[in-house]
Design a protein around this motif. Structure first.
Motif, PDB file in Angstrom:
ATOM      1  N   SER A 178      -3.929  -5.469  14.958  1.00  0.00           N
ATOM      2  CA  SER A 178      -4.684  -4.572  15.844  1.00  0.00           C
ATOM      3  C   SER A 178      -3.824  -3.417  16.343  1.00  0.00           C
ATOM      4  N   ILE A 179      -2.562  -3.378  15.935  1.00  0.00           N
ATOM      5  CA  ILE A 179      -1.683  -2.278  16.363  1.00  0.00           C
ATOM      6  C   ILE A 179      -1.479  -1.284  15.218  1.00  0.00           C
ATOM      7  N   TYR A 180      -1.111  -1.802  14.046  1.00  0.00           N
ATOM      8  CA  TYR A 180      -0.723  -0.817  13.005  1.00  0.00           C
ATOM      9  C   TYR A 180      -1.959  -0.162  12.379  1.00  0.00           C
ATOM     10  N   GLY A 181      -1.670   0.899  11.604  1.00  0.00           N
ATOM     11  CA  GLY A 181      -2.779   1.643  10.992  1.00  0.00           C
ATOM     12  C   GLY A 181      -3.625   2.359  12.042  1.00  0.00           C
ATOM     13  N   GLY A 182      -3.040   2.609  13.203  1.00  0.00           N
ATOM     14  CA  GLY A 182      -3.797   3.224  14.302  1.00  0.00           C
ATOM     15  C   GLY A 182      -4.380   2.112  15.153  1.00  0.00           C
ATOM     16  N   SER A 183      -3.908   1.959  16.389  1.00  0.00           N
ATOM     17  CA  SER A 183      -4.279   0.783  17.192  1.00  0.00           C
ATOM     18  C   SER A 183      -5.798   0.737  17.413  1.00  0.00           C
ATOM     19  N   ASN A 184      -6.301  -0.471  17.700  1.00  0.00           N
ATOM     20  CA  ASN A 184      -7.755  -0.634  17.855  1.00  0.00           C
ATOM     21  C   ASN A 184      -8.302   0.179  19.026  1.00  0.00           C
ATOM     22  N   GLU A 185      -7.482   0.383  20.076  1.00  0.00           N
ATOM     23  CA  GLU A 185      -7.949   1.217  21.194  1.00  0.00           C
ATOM     24  C   GLU A 185      -8.209   2.646  20.697  1.00  0.00           C
ATOM     25  N   ILE A 186      -7.306   3.124  19.856  1.00  0.00           N
ATOM     26  CA  ILE A 186      -7.468   4.486  19.332  1.00  0.00           C
ATOM     27  C   ILE A 186      -8.714   4.554  18.425  1.00  0.00           C
ATOM     28  N   PRO A 245       0.779  -1.240   0.000  1.00  0.00           N
ATOM     29  CA  PRO A 245       0.000   0.000   0.000  1.00  0.00           C
ATOM     30  C   PRO A 245       0.815   1.297   0.000  1.00  0.00           C
ATOM     31  N   PHE A 246       2.091   1.237   0.425  1.00  0.00           N
ATOM     32  CA  PHE A 246       2.781   2.499   0.752  1.00  0.00           C
ATOM     33  C   PHE A 246       2.871   3.471  -0.421  1.00  0.00           C
ATOM     34  N   GLY A 247       3.182   2.948  -1.610  1.00  0.00           N
ATOM     35  CA  GLY A 247       3.198   3.805  -2.792  1.00  0.00           C
ATOM     36  C   GLY A 247       1.794   4.033  -3.316  1.00  0.00           C
ATOM     37  N   SER A 271       0.772   6.332  18.606  1.00  0.00           N
ATOM     38  CA  SER A 271      -0.609   6.825  18.714  1.00  0.00           C
ATOM     39  C   SER A 271      -0.619   8.342  18.828  1.00  0.00           C
ATOM     40  N   ASP A 272       0.324   8.856  19.596  1.00  0.00           N
ATOM     41  CA  ASP A 272       0.433  10.315  19.729  1.00  0.00           C
ATOM     42  C   ASP A 272       1.435  10.820  18.692  1.00  0.00           C
ATOM     43  N   LEU A 273       1.019  10.717  17.437  1.00  0.00           N
ATOM     44  CA  LEU A 273       1.943  10.977  16.324  1.00  0.00           C
ATOM     45  C   LEU A 273       2.454  12.418  16.297  1.00  0.00           C
ATOM     46  N   CYS A 313       8.215   3.405   1.293  1.00  0.00           N
ATOM     47  CA  CYS A 313       7.885   3.002   2.659  1.00  0.00           C
ATOM     48  C   CYS A 313       7.436   4.238   3.447  1.00  0.00           C
ATOM     49  N   GLN A 314       6.885   3.970   4.623  1.00  0.00           N
ATOM     50  CA  GLN A 314       6.228   5.022   5.403  1.00  0.00           C
ATOM     51  C   GLN A 314       7.061   5.391   6.629  1.00  0.00           C
ATOM     52  N   GLY A 315       7.409   6.658   6.755  1.00  0.00           N
ATOM     53  CA  GLY A 315       8.185   7.124   7.909  1.00  0.00           C
ATOM     54  C   GLY A 315       7.360   8.053   8.772  1.00  0.00           C
ATOM     55  N   TYR A 316       6.382   7.494   9.474  1.00  0.00           N
ATOM     56  CA  TYR A 316       5.566   8.280  10.405  1.00  0.00           C
ATOM     57  C   TYR A 316       6.037   8.051  11.840  1.00  0.00           C
ATOM     58  N   SER A 317       5.939   6.765  12.297  1.00  0.00           N
ATOM     59  CA  SER A 317       6.130   6.463  13.720  1.00  0.00           C
ATOM     60  C   SER A 317       7.565   6.665  14.173  1.00  0.00           C
ATOM     61  N   GLU A 318       7.676   7.039  15.452  1.00  0.00           N
ATOM     62  CA  GLU A 318       8.987   7.172  16.083  1.00  0.00           C
ATOM     63  C   GLU A 318       8.875   6.551  17.477  1.00  0.00           C
ATOM     64  N   LYS A 355      13.086   7.043  12.859  1.00  0.00           N
ATOM     65  CA  LYS A 355      11.748   6.481  12.643  1.00  0.00           C
ATOM     66  C   LYS A 355      11.782   5.009  13.060  1.00  0.00           C
ATOM     67  N   THR A 356      10.595   4.481  13.398  1.00  0.00           N
ATOM     68  CA  THR A 356      10.584   3.067  13.778  1.00  0.00           C
ATOM     69  C   THR A 356       9.374   2.361  13.188  1.00  0.00           C
ATOM     70  N   TRP A 357       9.331   1.047  13.327  1.00  0.00           N
ATOM     71  CA  TRP A 357       8.254   0.197  12.788  1.00  0.00           C
ATOM     72  C   TRP A 357       8.054   0.430  11.301  1.00  0.00           C
ATOM     73  N   ASN A 358       9.145   0.670  10.608  1.00  0.00           N
ATOM     74  CA  ASN A 358       9.066   0.987   9.185  1.00  0.00           C
ATOM     75  C   ASN A 358       8.948  -0.317   8.389  1.00  0.00           C
ATOM     76  N   THR A 359       7.773  -0.530   7.775  1.00  0.00           N
ATOM     77  CA  THR A 359       7.496  -1.807   7.116  1.00  0.00           C
ATOM     78  C   THR A 359       8.167  -1.898   5.744  1.00  0.00           C
ATOM     79  N   LEU A 360       8.903  -2.957   5.544  1.00  0.00           N
ATOM     80  CA  LEU A 360       9.540  -3.306   4.265  1.00  0.00           C
ATOM     81  C   LEU A 360      10.466  -2.222   3.722  1.00  0.00           C
TER      82      LEU A 360
HETATM   83  C1  LIG Z   1       4.026  -4.613  12.280  1.00  0.00           C
HETATM   84  C2  LIG Z   1       3.929  -3.117  12.328  1.00  0.00           C
HETATM   85  C3  LIG Z   1       4.181  -2.396  11.180  1.00  0.00           C
HETATM   86  C4  LIG Z   1       4.143  -1.004  11.211  1.00  0.00           C
HETATM   87  N1  LIG Z   1       4.476  -0.308  10.078  1.00  0.00           N
HETATM   88  C5  LIG Z   1       4.621   1.032  10.135  1.00  0.00           C
HETATM   89  C6  LIG Z   1       5.158   1.750   9.025  1.00  0.00           C
HETATM   90  O1  LIG Z   1       5.456   1.192   7.960  1.00  0.00           O
HETATM   91  N2  LIG Z   1       5.352   3.077   9.159  1.00  0.00           N
HETATM   92  C7  LIG Z   1       5.024   3.756  10.284  1.00  0.00           C
HETATM   93  O2  LIG Z   1       5.203   4.970  10.311  1.00  0.00           O
HETATM   94  N3  LIG Z   1       4.515   3.104  11.364  1.00  0.00           N
HETATM   95  C8  LIG Z   1       4.317   1.757  11.319  1.00  0.00           C
HETATM   96  N4  LIG Z   1       3.837   1.072  12.411  1.00  0.00           N
HETATM   97  C9  LIG Z   1       3.601   1.811  13.655  1.00  0.00           C
HETATM   98  C10 LIG Z   1       2.163   1.845  14.105  1.00  0.00           C
HETATM   99  O3  LIG Z   1       1.420   2.770  13.361  1.00  0.00           O
HETATM  100  C11 LIG Z   1       2.208   2.157  15.601  1.00  0.00           C
HETATM  101  O4  LIG Z   1       2.760   1.026  16.248  1.00  0.00           O
HETATM  102  C12 LIG Z   1       0.856   2.470  16.176  1.00  0.00           C
HETATM  103  O5  LIG Z   1       0.419   3.722  15.715  1.00  0.00           O
HETATM  104  C13 LIG Z   1       0.862   2.449  17.722  1.00  0.00           C
HETATM  105  O6  LIG Z   1       1.845   3.293  18.227  1.00  0.00           O
HETATM  106  P1  LIG Z   1       2.924   2.800  19.330  1.00  0.00           P
HETATM  107  O7  LIG Z   1       3.508   1.508  18.828  1.00  0.00           O
HETATM  108  O8  LIG Z   1       3.844   3.957  19.597  1.00  0.00           O
HETATM  109  O9  LIG Z   1       2.080   2.468  20.612  1.00  0.00           O
HETATM  110  P2  LIG Z   1       1.604   3.474  21.749  1.00  0.00           P
HETATM  111  O10 LIG Z   1       1.013   4.696  21.136  1.00  0.00           O
HETATM  112  O11 LIG Z   1       2.734   3.664  22.720  1.00  0.00           O
HETATM  113  O12 LIG Z   1       0.440   2.643  22.428  1.00  0.00           O
HETATM  114  C14 LIG Z   1       0.683   1.584  23.340  1.00  0.00           C
HETATM  115  C15 LIG Z   1      -0.678   1.035  23.773  1.00  0.00           C
HETATM  116  O13 LIG Z   1      -1.416   2.059  24.455  1.00  0.00           O
HETATM  117  C16 LIG Z   1      -2.672   2.297  23.817  1.00  0.00           C
HETATM  118  N5  LIG Z   1      -2.980   3.717  23.820  1.00  0.00           N
HETATM  119  C17 LIG Z   1      -2.137   4.745  23.498  1.00  0.00           C
HETATM  120  N6  LIG Z   1      -2.785   5.928  23.605  1.00  0.00           N
HETATM  121  C18 LIG Z   1      -4.074   5.639  23.989  1.00  0.00           C
HETATM  122  C19 LIG Z   1      -5.226   6.414  24.228  1.00  0.00           C
HETATM  123  N7  LIG Z   1      -5.215   7.746  24.101  1.00  0.00           N
HETATM  124  N8  LIG Z   1      -6.371   5.782  24.598  1.00  0.00           N
HETATM  125  C20 LIG Z   1      -6.415   4.427  24.728  1.00  0.00           C
HETATM  126  N9  LIG Z   1      -5.342   3.630  24.502  1.00  0.00           N
HETATM  127  C21 LIG Z   1      -4.188   4.224  24.124  1.00  0.00           C
HETATM  128  C22 LIG Z   1      -2.466   1.802  22.376  1.00  0.00           C
HETATM  129  O14 LIG Z   1      -3.659   1.453  21.757  1.00  0.00           O
HETATM  130  C23 LIG Z   1      -1.560   0.600  22.605  1.00  0.00           C
HETATM  131  O15 LIG Z   1      -2.305  -0.524  22.957  1.00  0.00           O
HETATM  132  C24 LIG Z   1       3.818  -0.323  12.407  1.00  0.00           C
HETATM  133  C25 LIG Z   1       3.539  -1.069  13.565  1.00  0.00           C
HETATM  134  C26 LIG Z   1       3.603  -2.445  13.537  1.00  0.00           C
HETATM  135  C27 LIG Z   1       3.320  -3.197  14.801  1.00  0.00           C
END
Ligand SMILES: Cc1cc2nc3c(=O)[nH]c(=O)nc-3n(C[C@H](O)[C@H](O)[C@H](O)COP(=O)(O)OP(=O)(O)OC[C@H]3O[C@@H](n4cnc5c(N)ncnc54)[C@H](O)[C@@H]3O)c2cc1C
Length: 398
Positions: A378-386, A91-93, A135-137, A125-130, A157-162
């Motif tokens: 349930s973590i990437y693309g914005g975790s399910n809790e978010i 999906p990245f491109g 979650s608090d991007l 590839c996507q360089g968002y997360s650090e 950057k971290t969690w950078n896929t592929l």
């Molecule tokens: C396999 C994988 C591939 C990924 N690929 C990419 C990528 O290619 N590029 C990229 O930029 N990022 C990528 N990500 C990053 C992904 O988008 C983040 O991991 C995700 O946004 C969660 O952020 P975090 O890991 O910092 O967790 P945190 O934000 O630290 O969250 C930790 C836990 O706390 C919960 N939490 C945090 N804040 C709240 C809140 N306000 N209310 C309730 N619960 C909360 C979360 O839901 C989670 O369960 C990838 C992640 C994974 C696991």
């Protein structure tokens, strides 16, 4: 709202099905249907095959070389590709940076980048997360300082896929430290071969190398690689995330994996009888199938609204949560179905050309690793809790 497919749409479904059957190379189909690892070349081959057919950009408008398909056709296409054993489009491109470049990039950027994405000549590839900004991007800290006609980028950057395969990375960087966090972010396109970039693998619990850390040390980026306006990157970032989430329900993939689960549960036996006839297992299977059918209907309702030009809102969060829960539930049942044969861990068994005798039935080899890998959904693309926060605020008004 009409949730039935029209005759035209049914004919289109047949066309896609026949294309996938005839044009998808058999070794790639075998890997996908058996949960084996795909190489970069496998993905590139399939994208080029689609491109030759004029289907390289299923979600793109025609003026940029896409198909111009409406959301229903895109859905049918994805479903048939998944069922036929085609690799998921990276999906990245295609689905992330391209819509941003189309909407906010200038003509030079559109001409430079879009055709190479379609033809799989450049991998993004996507360089968002650090660390500290997931979650608090908006709290991201990777810094880009403008000096003349260059930005100097420093950070991690971290969690950078592929990213190990990538030619380009789209990055959110901080360009103003003195304003509200969201106001000081810019969107940069960075050539991965620029001196000062280091990619380090992160090995996930299934033993795979799918994600990376990316370090930037005095990386020089020409200002023409800025998308849109400086410090407006948050707007583009959110636009991109909307695209990321609608594609994440994965219904076609879930249907394919459910069919695989049923096949395996028919072969596996419990007390001498097929596992699929065991009342407890059958009940679990029925539950996940009912959830999937309900999600499919919800997805079709969202698509029907989209076709009437009503953009998906927080519904995308429902699709993300339920879609990922269902995919995870299926991988869980697959592991249960083979019992102790899910335990032997032989990573090599996931690579093409592996010749040794499997421990247990051949269909068991990939199941535990896939189960572990799917925890990421349930973590990437914005975790399910978010996503639940989004639903509670925007739909339930809590
Ligand atoms: C396999 C994988 C591939 C990924 N690929 C990419 C990528 O290619 N590029 C990229 O930029 N990022 C990528 N990500 C990053 C992904 O988008 C983040 O991991 C995700 O946004 C969660 O952020 P975090 O890991 O910092 O967790 P945190 O934000 O630290 O969250 C930790 C836990 O706390 C919960 N939490 C945090 N804040 C709240 C809140 N306000 N209310 C309730 N619960 C909360 C979360 O839901 C989670 O369960 C990838 C992640 C994974 C696991």
């Amino acid at each position: 709202m009409n949730l039935d497919f029209t005759a035209d749409e049914q004919a289109f479904r047949e066309e896609v099905r026949a294309f996938v059957r005839d044009q998808l190379p058999a070794p790639i189909r075998h890997k996908v249907l058996n949960g084996l690892h795909l190489t970069k070349q496998d993905h590139v081959t399939w994208q080029r095959t689609l491109h030759d057919q004029g289907w390289g950009g299923p979600s793109w408008p025609e003026r940029f070389g896409g198909t111009g398909w409406d959301p229903v056709r895109q859905y049918i296409f994805e479903e048939e590709c998944a069922a036929g054993g085609a690799p998921r489009l990276i999906p990245f491109g295609l689905k992330m940076v391209a819509p941003v470049i189309m909407a906010f990039g200038n003509a030079t950027q559109q001409q430079r980048y879009l055709p190479k994405i379609l033809a799989a000549e450049e991998w993004w590839c996507q360089g968002y997360s650090e660390p500290g900004a997931g979650s608090d991007l908006a709290s991201l800290r990777t810094r880009a300082e403008r000096i003349g006609d260059r930005y100097i980028v420093n950070g991690q950057k971290t969690w950078n896929t592929l990213g190990q395969h990538a030619d380009w990375i789209f990055c959110l960087v901080r360009t103003d430290l003195d304003v509200k966090p969201q106001r000081g972010i810019s969107f940069l396109l960075i050539d991965m071969r620029t001196p000062g970039i280091t990619v380090r693998p992160i090995i996930t619990m299934d033993g795979a190398h799918e994600v990376n850390e990316v370090w930037f040390e005095n990386v020089e980026v020409p200002v023409e690689n800025l998308v849109g306006e400086e410090n407006q990157g948050w707007t583009y970032a959110k636009f991109l995330l909307g695209h990321e989430r609608t594609n994440i329900a994965g219904i076609g993939i879930a249907k394919r994996e459910l069919a695989r689960l049923k096949r395996i549960a028919t072969i596996e036996r419990k007390r001498g009888r097929p596992l699929i006839d065991d009342p407890l297992f059958a009940a679990k299977l029925a539950e996940v199938e009912i959830d999937l059918t309900a999600l499919e209907l919800t997805n079709l309702r969202v698509l029907s609204a989209e076709a009437e030009k009503r953009a998906p809102g927080p519904e995308a969060s429902i699709l993300k949560i339920k879609g990922t829960e269902i995919q995870q539930a299926i991988t869980e049942l697959l592991v249960q179905a083979v019992g102790p044969y899910a335990l032997p861990y032989r990573r090599e068994a996931l690579e093409a050309g592996y010749q040794q005798d499997p421990v247990g039935p051949a269909h068991a080899a990939s199941l535990a690793a896939n189960y572990l890998n799917m925890r990421k959904l349930s973590i990437y693309g914005g975790s399910n809790e978010i996503q639940k926060n989004i639903i509670s605020q925007q739909m339930l008004g809590l």
